[in-house]
Design a protein around this motif. Structure first.
Motif, PDB file in Angstrom:
ATOM      1  N   ILE A 411       0.860  -1.197   0.000  1.00 60.89           N
ATOM      2  CA  ILE A 411       0.000   0.000   0.000  1.00 60.89           C
ATOM      3  C   ILE A 411       0.892   1.242   0.000  1.00 60.89           C
ATOM      4  CG2 ILE A 411      -1.744   1.280   1.309  1.00 60.89           C
ATOM      5  CD1 ILE A 411      -2.559  -1.489   2.527  1.00 60.89           C
ATOM      6  N   LEU A 428      -7.211   7.198   2.778  1.00 63.22           N
ATOM      7  CA  LEU A 428      -7.431   5.990   1.982  1.00 63.22           C
ATOM      8  C   LEU A 428      -8.568   5.162   2.574  1.00 63.22           C
ATOM      9  CD1 LEU A 428      -3.786   4.858   1.190  1.00 63.22           C
ATOM     10  CD2 LEU A 428      -5.382   6.058  -0.318  1.00 63.22           C
ATOM     11  N   ASP A 429      -9.404   4.663   1.699  1.00 63.22           N
ATOM     12  CA  ASP A 429     -10.549   3.859   2.120  1.00 63.22           C
ATOM     13  C   ASP A 429     -10.096   2.402   2.218  1.00 63.22           C
ATOM     14  OD1 ASP A 429     -13.051   2.931   2.711  1.00 63.22           O
ATOM     15  OD2 ASP A 429     -13.868   3.209   0.693  1.00 63.22           O
ATOM     16  N   LEU A 430      -9.447   2.085   3.331  1.00 64.17           N
ATOM     17  CA  LEU A 430      -8.884   0.749   3.524  1.00 64.17           C
ATOM     18  C   LEU A 430      -9.909  -0.153   4.211  1.00 64.17           C
ATOM     19  CD1 LEU A 430      -5.300   1.803   4.699  1.00 64.17           C
ATOM     20  CD2 LEU A 430      -6.141   1.437   2.377  1.00 64.17           C
TER      21      LEU A 430
ATOM     22  N   VAL B 330     -14.150   4.705  -1.688  1.00 64.09           N
ATOM     23  CA  VAL B 330     -14.296   3.921  -2.911  1.00 64.09           C
ATOM     24  C   VAL B 330     -15.073   2.632  -2.620  1.00 64.09           C
ATOM     25  CG1 VAL B 330     -12.375   4.856  -4.241  1.00 64.09           C
ATOM     26  CG2 VAL B 330     -11.918   3.030  -2.607  1.00 64.09           C
ATOM     27  N   GLY B 331     -15.568   2.531  -1.385  1.00 68.97           N
ATOM     28  CA  GLY B 331     -16.445   1.404  -1.064  1.00 68.97           C
ATOM     29  C   GLY B 331     -15.721   0.122  -0.689  1.00 68.97           C
ATOM     30  N   THR B 332     -14.615   0.253   0.045  1.00 64.79           N
ATOM     31  CA  THR B 332     -13.815  -0.915   0.396  1.00 64.79           C
ATOM     32  C   THR B 332     -14.448  -1.687   1.553  1.00 64.79           C
ATOM     33  OG1 THR B 332     -11.919   0.435  -0.189  1.00 64.79           O
ATOM     34  CG2 THR B 332     -11.474  -1.667   0.900  1.00 64.79           C
ATOM     35  N   ILE B 409      -6.785  -6.033  -1.141  1.00 68.28           N
ATOM     36  CA  ILE B 409      -7.840  -5.164  -1.685  1.00 68.28           C
ATOM     37  C   ILE B 409      -7.487  -3.706  -1.404  1.00 68.28           C
ATOM     38  CG2 ILE B 409      -9.500  -4.867   0.238  1.00 68.28           C
ATOM     39  CD1 ILE B 409     -10.397  -5.807  -3.378  1.00 68.28           C
ATOM     40  N   ASP B 410      -6.729  -3.478  -0.337  1.00 68.26           N
ATOM     41  CA  ASP B 410      -6.354  -2.098  -0.011  1.00 68.26           C
ATOM     42  C   ASP B 410      -5.395  -1.505  -1.047  1.00 68.26           C
ATOM     43  OD1 ASP B 410      -7.967  -2.262   2.168  1.00 68.26           O
ATOM     44  OD2 ASP B 410      -6.352  -2.434   3.644  1.00 68.26           O
ATOM     45  N   ILE B 411      -4.625  -2.358  -1.695  1.00 67.59           N
ATOM     46  CA  ILE B 411      -3.784  -1.879  -2.801  1.00 67.59           C
ATOM     47  C   ILE B 411      -4.690  -1.395  -3.933  1.00 67.59           C
ATOM     48  CG2 ILE B 411      -2.045  -2.556  -4.506  1.00 67.59           C
ATOM     49  CD1 ILE B 411      -1.193  -4.765  -2.428  1.00 67.59           C
ATOM     50  N   ALA B 413      -7.795  -0.467  -3.588  1.00 68.97           N
ATOM     51  CA  ALA B 413      -8.516   0.721  -3.113  1.00 68.97           C
ATOM     52  C   ALA B 413      -7.667   1.977  -3.293  1.00 68.97           C
ATOM     53  CB  ALA B 413      -8.904   0.548  -1.638  1.00 68.97           C
ATOM     54  N   THR B 414      -6.394   1.866  -2.930  1.00 70.66           N
ATOM     55  CA  THR B 414      -5.472   2.996  -3.084  1.00 70.66           C
ATOM     56  C   THR B 414      -5.380   3.393  -4.555  1.00 70.66           C
ATOM     57  OG1 THR B 414      -4.233   2.203  -1.171  1.00 70.66           O
ATOM     58  CG2 THR B 414      -3.106   3.763  -2.619  1.00 70.66           C
ATOM     59  N   ALA B 415      -5.295   2.394  -5.401  1.00 73.54           N
ATOM     60  CA  ALA B 415      -5.199   2.646  -6.846  1.00 73.54           C
ATOM     61  C   ALA B 415      -6.481   3.279  -7.379  1.00 73.54           C
ATOM     62  CB  ALA B 415      -4.888   1.339  -7.574  1.00 73.54           C
ATOM     63  N   GLN B 417      -8.674   5.020  -5.693  1.00 70.56           N
ATOM     64  CA  GLN B 417      -8.862   6.352  -5.125  1.00 70.56           C
ATOM     65  C   GLN B 417      -7.965   7.382  -5.812  1.00 70.56           C
ATOM     66  OE1 GLN B 417      -9.024   5.644  -0.971  1.00 70.56           O
ATOM     67  NE2 GLN B 417      -9.994   7.585  -0.466  1.00 70.56           N
TER      68      GLN B 417
END
Lengths: 463, 463
Positions: A411, A428-430, B330-332, B409-411, B413-415, B417
């Motif tokens: 991340i 960040l939306d983690l 982003v709806g994570t 999934i957080d990777i 999400a970061t991408a 966002q």
């Protein structure tokens, strides 16, 4: 007429280039020269074969020879390139049976790296049969394994506390050997971690019975009967049955250099973002080339398997007429040492300062998931940002196996590669569920601490 | 004079606002109204108290009352706001002992959400003592736990196969109950996953003895002796000793609406990016407000603890004169169901199409780490991108516990966002060591497959 592509080297960069060339242009003729009989082997996996976790060395192949050939790549095994003639687009090679000269339209050099041998008196006279080993090829691996099995080998000295040193220390501890690690720097993993975090790793090694001696320069090595006597500066001398020299690698550039290719950072082959060398129609990729770093103005040398795959893929695509750029690394690394997972990405203070940033590094510890749910473990973090701009420069994490440490650094890597500010981590939306995270992820708590520290520093400067 | 801040609600958004206000302005007077006696409890943790994994309910508190009060926040427990008078900046409240009227300079509404009750005949007549439960507050939790302990409760029906449904099904299976899940949609986790991936989750539930009936609409519920008889449309009727209604939540907006605040998406309180309602000096945050989504032009309603924390923090900062923006979700999401970890972020096909994108979703399966190292498990992935621009729109992952699914999934999400294209995932410098990854991470293999599929589709369209 279809393009003839010759690839020198059968490891990560070479195979990636070969496969990508065939994928992008199924009409291309792709030949891969492999100096030994082990194309597309995972050298990163060698420690796990030594530990016994991977029982069969054949499983270390990312692909079998049949699988490679099924893609249409022609393999030439046990054939070594000895000279590149760029003017007539040929490569001279040598096998056990004689020499060949292979023509090509475009050449990809993927000769990798070789172990760096520290200046230790007596080292050059000692070899695998004496119990002195390096670990870089499958042949090295077999020699080490054979020595372990055939000799009464109880005590193993590892010279160098980098990745390979850590991994082999773990592997041979698992095989019942007594390990001693000698490191010239005052800490383990000196190229990866700040000293405070390295101390946690050293504790983990010691907890598993590994003797760690940092700040020790090996001066001399000599055989004494069945043993090897190691004379040290800055620490006690020691005696071992087996010595592994794990002092890092140096790029294998002889072929390219003799052909007239320009060298770059750390003496690696200079390439542009399209992986083109200074020789016409000659590309290069992997551990033999220098690397563009997304956070540095100048190329650097950081040989890693991930980078070799990416660069090889770019080189392969461009070798058949593509126009792909390698976008650069941020230096992401992970290594496991027993139950510890050690990761880092981006720039540490010194590198950041050298590059013209004004780094501030903040140490934060936070749990991997909500403490009330069983099994929460602390993540030790260093987070670095630029005081002037707030830009995220990097992070180092040390945590426990199972705590999603590797993908957490990813991340940060993603954020570094796309120029995020530290405070943007907080936005960040983690993901979160109590067994697997916290409403503010550990990384976000680190970001909050960094922002507060920067504000405090700013106040301090003003006052 | 110091600012007087009143916060209505003691859960994630409320406490975040209160703490942040005190942090940003230590001179501020911050009062938090809590309708029950459980401020700052982790409602996401309730299933793990029911399962017994968290033995003491007190551990579900993110902070104790003492810890909260030590920050200087004044707690008013068991005091419910009954009316907001924005014109004279007061809030009328009620306790067991009478009524109060509290003044403030700025108000933060963090009233959260309440369980949505589906239109089931007979449901409104049944309550916890009949064995019909919802699970949203600590009082709900105690009632459910009491019923489980005191009654001879063998068979539990869960209505709704969303997060809470999944988590409670797991928790009560762990407590030896026979679970049946009834879901109106044709799949589990309909708000999170595409049907093909949901099928893997259903298999995991069934593997652990949970009976899953999808495509079933509960029409009627009635008590028959000790049992509850459930009459279904689209599936067989069933009988249970205990019923949990887990049909999602609806924002608690009564107070705000009566005070004249404008409502937005899904009837939630409308707020701007500074978390300001349409009423002067009244902010709102958390499950009671609508949410800016970084990939959608219009606000949406997606109540999540992570978002509540972030929004609360923004509201608290702005309540004491700050100027912070909530940058959007982003709806994570992540949920664990037995040994499966289910995650998603971004937009699925239908939402993407509605928002004007031209989504392409590709299904890919890849191992979490190198297969030769023991313990590799497959990750089932759906990756979605926009065919026109190549922009990454989202992903869904289903994998095994321990395979770093949540932080993967957080990777993404970061991408998402930060507006990355799918092919840029391939350039990310992600970490790799054989026990914890692959030279190309599973996400990058998915990205490569997506890029190839898009190219194929483009060729197809041209042909």
């Amino acid at each position: 007429m279809s393009a003839k592509i010759l690839v020198i080297g059968g490891s990560d960069a070479g195979i990636s280039a070969a496969l990508r060339a065939r994928e992008c242009d199924p009409a291309s003729e792709v030949t891969m020269l492999v100096a030994d009989g082990y194309p597309n082997f995972s050298i990163c996996g060698i420690p796990y074969f030594l530990s016994g976790e991977v029982p069969d060395w054949r499983d270390l192949a990312h692909r079998t020879i049949d699988q490679i050939e099924a893609t249409g790549v022609e393999l030439r095994l046990n054939e070594r390139a000895v000279a590149i003639a760029p003017e007539d687009k040929t490569v001279a090679t040598m096998t056990a049976h004689g020499t060949n000269r292979l023509g090509h339209d475009r050449l990809v050099i993927a000769t990798g790296a070789e172990p760096m041998l520290p200046p230790i008196t007596g080292l050059s006279e000692l070899g695998p049969t004496d119990g002195v080993h390096v670990l870089h090829t499958m042949d090295d691996t077999f020699a080490l394994r054979r020595f372990l099995e055939q000799s009464d080998c109880k005590r193993v000295a590892v010279i160098g506390a980098g990745y390979i040193g850590m991994e082999v220390a773990e592997a041979l501890t698992a095989r019942g050997r007594q390990l001693i690690v000698l490191e010239a720097y005052e800490q383990v993993l000196p190229r990866t971690l700040d000293p405070e975090l390295a101390a946690h790793v050293q504790t983990e090694l010691e907890r598993h019975g590994v003797e760690v001696n940092c700040g020790v320069t090996v001066e001399e090595m000599a055989r004494d009967g069945d043993k090897i006597v190691i004379t040290n500066g800055g620490g006690p001398d020691c005696v071992a049955d087996l010595v592994l020299v794990a002092g890092g690698v140096t790029p294998s550039v002889g072929l390219a250099e003799r052909a007239g290719a320009q060298l770059g950072a750390a003496g690696a082959i200079a390439v542009d973002p399209r992986m083109r060398t200074t020789l016409p129609d000659v590309l290069a990729a992997g551990d033999c080339v220098h690397t563009h770093h997304a956070m540095l103005a100048e190329p650097t040398y950081m040989p890693l398997g991930t980078t070799a795959h990416k660069q090889g893929r770019v080189a392969g695509e461009n070798a058949v007429g593509g126009d792909r750029m390698f976008t650069g690394i941020v230096g992401t690394q992970v290594v496991r040492a027993f139950e510890a997972v050690i990761t880092a990405t981006g720039l540490r203070d010194q590198a950041a300062t050298s590059a013209g940033y004004h780094p501030l590094t903040v140490a934060v510890t936070a749990d991997d998931h909500k403490r009330y749910y069983p099994g929460a473990t602390p993540i030790q973090m260093h987070i670095t940002g630029d005081v002037d701009t707030g830009r995220l420069l990097g992070a180092q994490l040390v945590g426990r196996l199972g705590a999603e440490i590797a993908k957490r650094i990813d991340i940060i890597a993603t954020a570094c590669q796309h120029d995020l500010r530290v405070d943007e981590l907080n936005d960040l939306d983690l993901s979160y569920t109590p067994p697997l995270g916290s409403p503010w992820d550990a990384l976000q708590l680190a970001a909050q601490a960094w922002v507060a520290a920067r504000a405090g520093q700013a106040r301090h400067v003003k006052a």
